[in-house]
Design an enzyme around this catalytic site. Structure first.
Site, PDB file in Angstrom:
ATOM      1  N   ASP A  30       0.866  -1.186   0.000  1.00 18.59           N
ATOM      2  CA  ASP A  30       0.000   0.000   0.000  1.00 18.59           C
ATOM      3  C   ASP A  30       0.900   1.232   0.000  1.00 18.59           C
ATOM      4  O   ASP A  30       1.958   1.231   0.628  1.00 18.59           O
ATOM      5  CB  ASP A  30      -0.915   0.015   1.221  1.00 18.59           C
ATOM      6  CG  ASP A  30      -2.162   0.849   0.956  1.00 18.59           C
ATOM      7  OD1 ASP A  30      -3.228   0.250   0.685  1.00 18.59           O
ATOM      8  OD2 ASP A  30      -2.060   2.086   0.993  1.00 18.59           O
ATOM      9  N   ARG A 153     -18.925  -9.822  -0.226  1.00 20.82           N
ATOM     10  CA  ARG A 153     -19.802  -8.816   0.374  1.00 20.82           C
ATOM     11  C   ARG A 153     -19.180  -8.325   1.657  1.00 20.82           C
ATOM     12  O   ARG A 153     -18.669  -9.120   2.441  1.00 20.82           O
ATOM     13  CB  ARG A 153     -21.174  -9.435   0.717  1.00 20.82           C
ATOM     14  CG  ARG A 153     -22.032  -9.769  -0.470  1.00 20.82           C
ATOM     15  CD  ARG A 153     -23.130 -10.711  -0.068  1.00 20.82           C
ATOM     16  NE  ARG A 153     -22.563 -11.963   0.465  1.00 20.82           N
ATOM     17  CZ  ARG A 153     -23.252 -12.919   1.038  1.00 20.82           C
ATOM     18  NH1 ARG A 153     -24.546 -12.800   1.214  1.00 20.82           N
ATOM     19  NH2 ARG A 153     -22.662 -14.020   1.465  1.00 20.82           N
ATOM     20  N   LEU A 249     -34.048 -10.427  -2.393  1.00 18.13           N
ATOM     21  CA  LEU A 249     -35.435  -9.964  -2.553  1.00 18.13           C
ATOM     22  C   LEU A 249     -35.905  -9.354  -1.236  1.00 18.13           C
ATOM     23  O   LEU A 249     -37.078  -9.458  -0.889  1.00 18.13           O
ATOM     24  CB  LEU A 249     -36.348 -11.121  -2.969  1.00 18.13           C
ATOM     25  CG  LEU A 249     -36.213 -11.611  -4.417  1.00 18.13           C
ATOM     26  CD1 LEU A 249     -37.179 -12.771  -4.678  1.00 18.13           C
ATOM     27  CD2 LEU A 249     -36.478 -10.486  -5.421  1.00 18.13           C
ATOM     28  N   CYS A 259     -20.297  -0.488  -3.872  1.00 17.18           N
ATOM     29  CA  CYS A 259     -20.295  -1.260  -5.128  1.00 17.18           C
ATOM     30  C   CYS A 259     -21.500  -1.011  -6.020  1.00 17.18           C
ATOM     31  O   CYS A 259     -21.368  -0.541  -7.143  1.00 17.18           O
ATOM     32  CB  CYS A 259     -20.180  -2.748  -4.813  1.00 17.18           C
ATOM     33  SG  CYS A 259     -18.560  -3.183  -4.196  1.00 17.18           S
TER      34      CYS A 259
HETATM   35  C1  UDX Z   1     -21.909  -6.308  -3.268  1.00 15.38           C
HETATM   36  C2  UDX Z   1     -22.052  -7.683  -3.932  1.00 15.38           C
HETATM   37  O1  UDX Z   1     -23.024  -8.453  -3.236  1.00 15.38           O
HETATM   38  C3  UDX Z   1     -20.720  -8.397  -3.966  1.00 15.38           C
HETATM   39  O2  UDX Z   1     -20.842  -9.628  -4.658  1.00 15.38           O
HETATM   40  C4  UDX Z   1     -19.740  -7.502  -4.685  1.00 15.38           C
HETATM   41  O3  UDX Z   1     -18.510  -8.091  -4.868  1.00 15.38           O
HETATM   42  C5  UDX Z   1     -19.614  -6.180  -3.970  1.00 15.38           C
HETATM   43  O4  UDX Z   1     -20.908  -5.566  -3.922  1.00 15.38           O
HETATM   44  P1  UDX Z   1     -21.791  -5.336  -0.795  1.00 15.38           P
HETATM   45  O5  UDX Z   1     -21.769  -3.985  -1.430  1.00 15.38           O
HETATM   46  O6  UDX Z   1     -20.833  -5.633   0.289  1.00 15.38           O
HETATM   47  O7  UDX Z   1     -21.586  -6.479  -1.885  1.00 15.38           O
HETATM   48  O8  UDX Z   1     -23.250  -5.515  -0.179  1.00 15.38           O
HETATM   49  P2  UDX Z   1     -24.558  -6.375  -0.463  1.00 15.38           P
HETATM   50  O9  UDX Z   1     -24.738  -7.354   0.609  1.00 15.38           O
HETATM   51  O10 UDX Z   1     -24.608  -6.890  -1.855  1.00 15.38           O
HETATM   52  O11 UDX Z   1     -25.666  -5.233  -0.288  1.00 15.38           O
HETATM   53  C6  UDX Z   1     -25.684  -4.069  -1.111  1.00 15.38           C
HETATM   54  C7  UDX Z   1     -26.823  -3.165  -0.729  1.00 15.38           C
HETATM   55  O12 UDX Z   1     -28.068  -3.743  -1.068  1.00 15.38           O
HETATM   56  C8  UDX Z   1     -26.923  -2.839   0.768  1.00 15.38           C
HETATM   57  O13 UDX Z   1     -27.278  -1.484   0.929  1.00 15.38           O
HETATM   58  C9  UDX Z   1     -28.026  -3.739   1.260  1.00 15.38           C
HETATM   59  O14 UDX Z   1     -28.667  -3.238   2.392  1.00 15.38           O
HETATM   60  C10 UDX Z   1     -28.947  -3.764   0.047  1.00 15.38           C
HETATM   61  N1  UDX Z   1     -29.787  -4.966  -0.067  1.00 15.38           N
HETATM   62  C11 UDX Z   1     -29.209  -6.186  -0.216  1.00 15.38           C
HETATM   63  C12 UDX Z   1     -31.169  -4.834  -0.064  1.00 15.38           C
HETATM   64  O15 UDX Z   1     -31.716  -3.743   0.055  1.00 15.38           O
HETATM   65  N2  UDX Z   1     -31.922  -5.965  -0.226  1.00 15.38           N
HETATM   66  C13 UDX Z   1     -31.383  -7.204  -0.380  1.00 15.38           C
HETATM   67  O16 UDX Z   1     -32.147  -8.169  -0.531  1.00 15.38           O
HETATM   68  C14 UDX Z   1     -29.973  -7.320  -0.377  1.00 15.38           C
END
Ligand code: UDX
Length: 428
Positions: A30, A153, A249, A259
């Site tokens: 880093d 995630r 869902l 992301c």
């Molecule tokens: C995501 C992807 O899941 C992962 O595969 C990728 O590599 C990076 O981006 P992350 O951003 O850590 O991961 O979070 P994730 O668990 O996917 O949730 C993203 C957002 O969606 C959150 O704000 C979460 O609260 C929301 N969410 C998730 C919902 O509102 N409903 C759901 O059913 C799932």
């Protein structure tokens, strides 16, 4: 195998620790010297369950080390992973200057065959540009560029990396396949080998599809509210179909994080550059925006005027189990409430330190009880498990009026109403 990981952020650090855990010798690089020293001393700059133990264990075992010297790492590592940030730009495209900078830096140190792996989330065709950049600064450098997107995630990153659904390896030459498979053999997951561009697209297409699922159920939730149906039952019924699946869902206040919002606009943007208007994904974004507005509207309808109202907020992180507040819908809601004159008191189990600079007007408190004290309304904005079992009756007694807005459908409506709350959730 000797591996270098350039960039010790979320992806780099978790990847490095997990690679070391399965027996590789990993050097994490880093350019932030302070961070490198912190990591060398065993301090992890992010909250991620299981990561600290993993880092400490592998540092002690001599398999994991940290440095700011990229050349040292390139000299001894056959495979070099690029895991630097790719932040969004105002026009929706991705800032690839860190990736480009690392490619240039690596280039001048390459003396013998190296595999340069792109782990950062990047638009399709970035791998080709990384290869061209390395060749420009070190003509004839013996390299192969690989795209190996991560699907972890936050909050369950270690688990996701140790037990992946699949490993995607995009190559421009077969020469890189063997070593890449060797690196991932201990993870015992299906490995999909593709060309470079397809691997890059798999990442954007997967994240966009997951965001689409969330916007879909959020739109369905709006219809449930209008018709008196229950979105939880609808999601359950849909999800039981194996072709659909229940995951992602869960209705709520919309998706956030580092992301989904970024990847969607980047995918829309690169599609445009390639001559395709991805209208479907533009609508996914619009629904996500509306979802937050619909939630705010419910609050305004109940409280009428927000000025000088005391609003208690439970949850600031963009989702549970993380301290990350990047593009957190919870933060955006708090900012809106403050701009309308509300007095916000907030609590989050992990994210308050990172949230404070984004919402300096909100008072951060150390317990849910303080959030409830004298509040006109409580908002539940992050799906922290521990919020399910708060002493809700005691919290209600501290409030001025028992209004509770659950933006994550975390609580059981019957149980919470039986305690005397005026309870509003999403789509039920
Ligand atoms: C995501 C992807 O899941 C992962 O595969 C990728 O590599 C990076 O981006 P992350 O951003 O850590 O991961 O979070 P994730 O668990 O996917 O949730 C993203 C957002 O969606 C959150 O704000 C979460 O609260 C929301 N969410 C998730 C919902 O509102 N409903 C759901 O059913 C799932």
């Amino acid at each position: 195998m000797n591996l270098a990981i350039i960039g010790s952020g979320y992806v780099g650090l978790v990847t490095g620790a997990c690679f070391a855990e399965v027996g590789h010798r990993v050097i994490c690089v880093d350019n932030d010297l302070k961070k490198v020293h912190q990591l060398q001393d065993g301090h992890i700059p992010i909250y991620e369950p299981g990561l600290e133990e993993l880092v400490k264990k592998n540092v002690a075992a001599g398999r994991l080390s940290f440095t700011a010297a990229i050349g040292e790492a390139v000299d001894v590592s056959k495979v070099i992973f690029i895991a630097v940030p790719t932040p969004p730009q105002p026009d929706g495209s991705v800032d690839l200057s860190f990736v480009e900078g690392v490619a240039r830096e690596i280039a001048v140190h390459i003396k013998e065959y190296r595999i340069v792996v792109d782990k950062s989330t990047v638009p399709v065709k970035t791998g080709e540009k990384v290869a061209q950049t390395i060749q420009r600064y070190n003509p004839g450098a013996p390299i192969d560029v690989v795209s190996n997107p991560e699907f972890l995630r936050e909050g369950s990153a270690v688990e996701d990396l140790m037990k992946p659904d699949r490993i995607v390896i995009g190559v421009s030459s077969d020469r890189a396949v063997g070593p890449m498979k060797e690196i991932y053999a201990p993870f015992k997951a299906p490995i999909l080998v593709t060309d470079l561009n397809s691997a890059e697209l798999i990442k954007h297409a997967s994240n966009s599809f997951l965001a689409l699922k969330i916007s879909y159920i959020n739109a369905v939730a709006a219809i449930c509210e209008a018709s008196g149906a229950n979105v939880e039952r609808v999601a359950e019924g849909m999800g039981a179909d194996k072709r659909i699946g229940r995951a992602f869902l869960n209705t709520g206040i919309g998706y956030g994080g580092s992301c989904f919002p970024k990847d969607l606009s980047a995918f829309i943007r690169i599609s445009e550059e390639l001559g395709y208007n991805f209208r479907l994904l533009k609508e996914v974004e619009a629904i996500n925006h509306d979802q937050k507005e619909r939630f705010l509207k419910k609050i305004r309808e109940s409280l009428w005027v927000l000025r000088h109202k005391k609003i208690g907020v439970l949850g600031l992180a963009f989702k549970g189990n993380t301290d990350d507040v990047r593009s957190s819908v919870a933060i955006s809601i708090v900012q809106q409430l403050i701009s309308e004159g509300a007095e916000v008191r907030a609590y989050d189990p992990q994210a308050m330190e990172k949230a404070h600079p984004l919402v300096p007007e909100a008072k951060m408190v150390t317990t849910p009880e303080e959030v409830a004290d004298g509040a006109d309304a409580l908002l539940l904005l992050t799906e922290w498990n521990e919020f399910k079992s708060l002493p809700w009756l005691a919290l209600k007694k501290r409030m001025l009026s028992p209004l509770l807005f659950d933006g994550r459908n975390l609580l059981d409506p019957d149980e919470i109403r039986a305690l005397g709350f005026t309870y509003t959730s999403i789509g039920r």
